[in-house]
Design a protein around this motif. Structure first.
Motif, PDB file in Angstrom:
ATOM      1  N   LEU A 362     -22.633   0.063  35.408  1.00 24.99           N
ATOM      2  CA  LEU A 362     -21.394  -0.437  34.812  1.00 24.99           C
ATOM      3  C   LEU A 362     -20.386  -0.810  35.889  1.00 24.99           C
ATOM      4  O   LEU A 362     -19.738  -1.862  35.818  1.00 24.99           O
ATOM      5  CB  LEU A 362     -20.796   0.629  33.889  1.00 24.99           C
ATOM      6  CG  LEU A 362     -21.395   0.738  32.492  1.00 24.99           C
ATOM      7  CD1 LEU A 362     -20.986   2.046  31.834  1.00 24.99           C
ATOM      8  CD2 LEU A 362     -20.985  -0.444  31.620  1.00 24.99           C
ATOM      9  N   ALA A 363     -20.246   0.059  36.891  1.00 24.50           N
ATOM     10  CA  ALA A 363     -19.303  -0.225  37.975  1.00 24.50           C
ATOM     11  C   ALA A 363     -19.683  -1.513  38.700  1.00 24.50           C
ATOM     12  O   ALA A 363     -18.821  -2.337  39.023  1.00 24.50           O
ATOM     13  CB  ALA A 363     -19.269   0.951  38.949  1.00 24.50           C
ATOM     14  N   MET A 364     -20.970  -1.708  38.950  1.00 25.19           N
ATOM     15  CA  MET A 364     -21.427  -2.932  39.624  1.00 25.19           C
ATOM     16  C   MET A 364     -21.157  -4.153  38.747  1.00 25.19           C
ATOM     17  O   MET A 364     -20.750  -5.213  39.235  1.00 25.19           O
ATOM     18  CB  MET A 364     -22.920  -2.830  39.937  1.00 25.19           C
ATOM     19  CG  MET A 364     -23.277  -1.763  40.966  1.00 25.19           C
ATOM     20  SD  MET A 364     -22.565  -2.087  42.582  1.00 25.19           S
ATOM     21  CE  MET A 364     -23.403  -3.596  42.996  1.00 25.19           C
ATOM     22  N   TYR A 365     -21.373  -4.010  37.443  1.00 25.05           N
ATOM     23  CA  TYR A 365     -21.137  -5.118  36.519  1.00 25.05           C
ATOM     24  C   TYR A 365     -19.668  -5.508  36.515  1.00 25.05           C
ATOM     25  O   TYR A 365     -19.314  -6.687  36.638  1.00 25.05           O
ATOM     26  CB  TYR A 365     -21.590  -4.706  35.118  1.00 25.05           C
ATOM     27  CG  TYR A 365     -21.241  -5.703  34.047  1.00 25.05           C
ATOM     28  CD1 TYR A 365     -20.130  -5.516  33.236  1.00 25.05           C
ATOM     29  CD2 TYR A 365     -22.013  -6.838  33.841  1.00 25.05           C
ATOM     30  CE1 TYR A 365     -19.790  -6.428  32.255  1.00 25.05           C
ATOM     31  CE2 TYR A 365     -21.689  -7.762  32.863  1.00 25.05           C
ATOM     32  CZ  TYR A 365     -20.577  -7.547  32.070  1.00 25.05           C
ATOM     33  OH  TYR A 365     -20.239  -8.465  31.110  1.00 25.05           O
ATOM     34  N   PHE A 366     -18.774  -4.520  36.389  1.00 24.11           N
ATOM     35  CA  PHE A 366     -17.344  -4.819  36.368  1.00 24.11           C
ATOM     36  C   PHE A 366     -16.875  -5.363  37.714  1.00 24.11           C
ATOM     37  O   PHE A 366     -16.005  -6.239  37.766  1.00 24.11           O
ATOM     38  CB  PHE A 366     -16.548  -3.562  36.010  1.00 24.11           C
ATOM     39  CG  PHE A 366     -16.738  -3.110  34.587  1.00 24.11           C
ATOM     40  CD1 PHE A 366     -16.940  -1.769  34.283  1.00 24.11           C
ATOM     41  CD2 PHE A 366     -16.717  -4.030  33.540  1.00 24.11           C
ATOM     42  CE1 PHE A 366     -17.105  -1.348  32.975  1.00 24.11           C
ATOM     43  CE2 PHE A 366     -16.877  -3.623  32.221  1.00 24.11           C
ATOM     44  CZ  PHE A 366     -17.080  -2.290  31.932  1.00 24.11           C
ATOM     45  N   ILE A 405     -12.091  -0.207  38.343  1.00 29.42           N
ATOM     46  CA  ILE A 405     -12.835  -1.145  39.192  1.00 29.42           C
ATOM     47  C   ILE A 405     -12.052  -2.436  39.381  1.00 29.42           C
ATOM     48  O   ILE A 405     -11.965  -2.974  40.500  1.00 29.42           O
ATOM     49  CB  ILE A 405     -14.223  -1.441  38.580  1.00 29.42           C
ATOM     50  CG1 ILE A 405     -15.081  -0.164  38.571  1.00 29.42           C
ATOM     51  CG2 ILE A 405     -14.922  -2.537  39.366  1.00 29.42           C
ATOM     52  CD1 ILE A 405     -15.383   0.400  39.930  1.00 29.42           C
ATOM     53  N   GLU A 406     -11.460  -2.973  38.312  1.00 30.65           N
ATOM     54  CA  GLU A 406     -10.698  -4.220  38.432  1.00 30.65           C
ATOM     55  C   GLU A 406      -9.528  -4.050  39.387  1.00 30.65           C
ATOM     56  O   GLU A 406      -9.263  -4.919  40.219  1.00 30.65           O
ATOM     57  CB  GLU A 406     -10.200  -4.663  37.053  1.00 30.65           C
ATOM     58  CG  GLU A 406     -11.295  -5.226  36.165  1.00 30.65           C
ATOM     59  CD  GLU A 406     -10.769  -5.689  34.826  1.00 30.65           C
ATOM     60  OE1 GLU A 406      -9.576  -5.472  34.551  1.00 30.65           O
ATOM     61  OE2 GLU A 406     -11.556  -6.278  34.059  1.00 30.65           O
ATOM     62  N   ARG A 407      -8.851  -2.919  39.280  1.00 34.10           N
ATOM     63  CA  ARG A 407      -7.728  -2.679  40.188  1.00 34.10           C
ATOM     64  C   ARG A 407      -8.216  -2.573  41.626  1.00 34.10           C
ATOM     65  O   ARG A 407      -7.610  -3.114  42.544  1.00 34.10           O
ATOM     66  CB  ARG A 407      -7.012  -1.390  39.775  1.00 34.10           C
ATOM     67  CG  ARG A 407      -5.831  -1.045  40.686  1.00 34.10           C
ATOM     68  CD  ARG A 407      -5.188   0.263  40.262  1.00 34.10           C
ATOM     69  NE  ARG A 407      -4.047   0.581  41.072  1.00 34.10           N
ATOM     70  CZ  ARG A 407      -3.369   1.707  40.999  1.00 34.10           C
ATOM     71  NH1 ARG A 407      -3.722   2.622  40.117  1.00 34.10           N
ATOM     72  NH2 ARG A 407      -2.329   1.929  41.786  1.00 34.10           N
ATOM     73  N   ALA A 408      -9.321  -1.861  41.831  1.00 33.44           N
ATOM     74  CA  ALA A 408      -9.848  -1.682  43.184  1.00 33.44           C
ATOM     75  C   ALA A 408     -10.287  -3.013  43.793  1.00 33.44           C
ATOM     76  O   ALA A 408     -10.091  -3.253  44.983  1.00 33.44           O
ATOM     77  CB  ALA A 408     -11.023  -0.701  43.157  1.00 33.44           C
TER      78      ALA A 408
END
Length: 497
Positions: A362-366, A405-408
């Motif tokens: 999920l993290a990789m996808y986002f 993730i988007e913020r990072a």
């Protein structure tokens, strides 16, 4: 004194030769019991090229074993197999071992001359001082070399991990990854199998799950796999509509039905005719609206607000809630007959903490989606960050992960994504799902901690949206809240610019 490394060993070799009045001198590092290599070589008028040699048959053999050795003259005769001695015309030799504090011989210092040489005890003492200093520098060089080797290995492992992350990113879309549903956890796979089986039916479905688990994605998957997929999926967030406007939103109204009704409004059920309607947070509906919704489910008809004309619709109803509706029924806050009508097929969406194996995909996808959208060069996630993501309990579930993730991605200066550990502190309390009873009653401290977490989260989204609340890029859209609901939460939490 300030020289280090090669410069130090060159200076030492030159001064060792000069101290004994000899032509040649070198410092060497022991590689094994059989072999050594020079660190610096002084040949009388300048520095010679480095060399490696085996101890056997050379005057350095006993020195490498820890002994101080010297040959006053006749060196070439004493060691006829050492061709190098023949080449340089060496006649005498003095060798002193480099022994560290543990007694290990790390190398040696040797002085050679083309004429006989009889070193005094003072000469030996001077060479031993040189050897002790050379040993200390060699230990430093070896430690630096080991650190460099370790860093190279670490970089190799990081490169490998990044490549694996990129591969994982390409493999994210597994057999169940449709409609933006990412993951292969057994619990999620079982849920998606049920979705596939019930999609073709027109039966009502009640989707249970905590906030942010992806209930809307499950509803979309049900719609997209159903015979109604060519018709619209109309979404309604029942918790984001003020109580006085819920009926108008769902069923529409005629002109003049109430103050401000300047024109006829088509309701969501009418828009969803021959399609699907998704009622998110259905447990927030007022009691009188629950009655009208029950009639729609039973009779497939309703009257818009202010009208006596019946409108018939063919709509499949999907509903979702993060609350325990059975408990709400027992408490009289939700109609039992409506609950049974909605709960024909119950589906539970597991929280993210119950499907930790899906956190990395999920993290990789986002990350991929956010990087593409923002034009950032981010293409991998640091291994430490992946570990922290997997260890965090995610009270906000997939939506919280997406926002983090988007913020990072936006703030990351490097192509490999790293996240501040302070953003991923373990949650002080976990919000219970509609199907998972809490382990204990919530304390005031738990509520305060949750409010503070919510406050920080809303503040971070507001900063990201430049404090714009409404619009496609506004904070309300990012938080999936109605603007009025967000303003209400901001007021309650004391958030102001």
């Amino acid at each position: 004194a300030a020289a280090t490394g090669d410069d130090f060993f060159r200076s030492l070799a030159r001064h060792a030769a000069q101290a004994l009045g000899a032509r040649y001198a070198f410092a060497a590092e022991t590689l094994s019991e059989l072999e050594s290599r020079s660190l610096a070589y002084w040949e009388g008028t300048g520095f010679g090229e480095g060399f490696s040699y085996r101890f056997l048959g050379t005057p350095c053999l006993r020195v490498s074993q820890g002994h101080v050795c010297y040959t006053k003259s006749g060196l070439r005769t004493a060691f006829p197999e050492d061709l190098w001695l023949q080449q340089i015309g060496a006649d005498s030799y003095v060798g002193v071992p480099m022994r560290n504090a543990a007694g290990k011989v790390l190398g040696h210092v040797a002085v050679l001359h083309t004429a006989p040489m009889e070193p005094s005890q003072d000469d030996i003492n001077v060479l031993q001082v040189f050897a002790a200093r050379a040993c200390a520098e060699l230990e430093r060089v070896q430690a630096e070399r080991a650190l460099h080797t370790a860093m190279q290995e670490l970089q190799r492992l990081r490169d490998r991990l990044q490549a694996e992350n990129v591969y994982l990113q390409e493999e994210i879309r597994s057999e169940h990854n449709v409609d933006q549903i990412v993951g292969s956890d057994p619990g999620l796979s079982e849920l998606l199998d049920k979705v596939t089986r019930v999609a073709a039916s027109d039966a009502a479905v009640l989707i249970h799950g905590e906030t942010g688990t992806g209930k809307e994605l499950i509803a979309r998957a049900l719609h997209n796999r159903s015979p109604r997929r060519d018709r619209p999926l109309v979404k309604v967030n029942c918790g984001a509509i003020s109580a006085g406007l819920v009926e108008s939103e769902l069923f529409g109204h005629v002109k003049g039905a109430f103050t401000g009704a300047l024109a006829r409004r088509v309701g969501r059920f009418e828009l969803a005719d021959r399609g699907t309607i998704f009622l998110d947070e259905v447990g927030e509906l007022p009691a009188d609206t629950q009655v009208k919704l029950l009639r729609v489910l039973q009779e497939r008809e309703f009257e818009p607000v202010g009208s006596n004309q019946t409108v018939r619709v063919d709509v499949r109803v999907l509903a979702a809630s993060n609350r325990d509706l059975e408990e709400a029924v027992r408490e009289g806050r939700f109609r039992a007959d409506l609950f049974y009508r909605l709960n024909v097929i119950p589906l539970r969406v597991p929280p993210l903490r119950e499907r930790r194996s899906d956190i990395a995909p999920l993290a990789m996808y986002f990350m991929e989606r956010s990087a593409r959208k923002s034009g950032r060069p981010t293409h991998a996630i640091a291994s430490e960050t992946l570990c922290r993501l997997a260890d965090y309990d995610w009270p906000g579930n997939v939506r919280e992960l997406q926002n983090v993730i988007e913020r990072a991605v936006v703030l990351s200066p490097a192509p490999v994504l790293e996240i501040d550990p302070l953003l991923l502190k373990p949650a002080p309390a976990v919000v219970a799902s509609s199907t998972t009873p809490p382990a204990k009653s919530a304390t005031p401290e738990d509520a305060t901690a949750l409010e503070e977490m919510e406050r920080r989260h809303i503040l971070s989204v507001l900063e990201r949206a430049s404090w714009i609340i409404e619009g496609s890029n506004g904070a309300a859209r990012l938080l999936d809240l109605h603007p009025s609901t967000l303003r209400s939460r901001m007021k309650k939490l004391g958030i102001s610019r």
